[in-house]
Design an enzyme around this catalytic site. Sequence first.
Site, PDB file in Angstrom:
ATOM      1  N   CYS A   1       0.837  -1.203   0.000  1.00  0.00           N
ATOM      2  CA  CYS A   1       0.000   0.000   0.000  1.00  0.00           C
ATOM      3  C   CYS A   1       0.868   1.247   0.000  1.00  0.00           C
ATOM      4  CB  CYS A   1      -0.863   0.074   1.254  1.00  0.00           C
ATOM      5  SG  CYS A   1      -1.885  -1.337   1.536  1.00  0.00           S
ATOM      6  N   ASP A   2       0.300   2.322  -0.528  1.00  0.00           N
ATOM      7  CA  ASP A   2       0.943   3.619  -0.401  1.00  0.00           C
ATOM      8  C   ASP A   2      -0.128   4.698  -0.449  1.00  0.00           C
ATOM      9  OD1 ASP A   2       3.768   4.821  -0.296  1.00  0.00           O
ATOM     10  OD2 ASP A   2       2.669   6.132  -1.651  1.00  0.00           O
TER      11      ASP A   2
END
Length: 191
Positions: A69-70
Site C-alpha cells: 500500500c501507499d
Amino acid sequence: MDIILASASPRRAELLKKITSNFQIIASNFEESDIMFSGNCGEYVMTLAKGKAMAICSSVKKPTAIIGCDTVVYFKGEVLGKPKDSYEAFKMLSNLSNNIHEVYTGIAVINTETKVINTEYVCTKVKFSKLSIKQINKYIETKEPLGMAGAYAIQGGASLFVKELKGCYYSVVGLPVNKLYYMLREMGVNL
C-alpha cells in the site's frame, strides 16, 4: 493461502484486522524515492504499492497474498509526502487550511502461487476548516504530523480539522478496507 502485509504501519495493520486476523507483517524495504511522480496520482500510488509488495516476494516460500500500500496527499498539482521537519509540516497544514485536497491510496495484491498482480487505487476528497496558526502549532507539538503524508492523521488529532469528506475514510487512514476485501476475494483468498 497466507496473507502478508508489506507495511510496518500500525494503522494499516489495525485496518487489515477488520478483514482478517490471520496475517503477518513483513515491512518492505522498497525505496520509494526511486519512483518519480509523472503527474498521475493513481498510477503513482499503484506503482509504489506494487514496488513494496514485490520487494518481499523473494522471501515468501508458500502460496501467499502479499499486500502493498501507499498513500499520498495531492494538493494543487503537488504530492505532499511525509514532512521532513516541523517547518515543512507547518507549511503543508497552512496550505491545506480552508481548502480541498485529494488523498490517493494505492493497493497491490500479489498471489505468489499464480503470479497474478492486481493493483487499484482509491481517491478521497478532504476539505479542511480554516486553521489558525495556534491550532497548527499545537498539532505539530504532538509530533503526529511528522510521520504522516500531508502532515496529518485523520484518525488522530487532525480529525478536528476535517470539515467534509467525499470518498473512503479508511483510504485516508491508509488502507481502503472495502476495496482490499474485494481484491483479496478476486484473488481467491478465503476470508
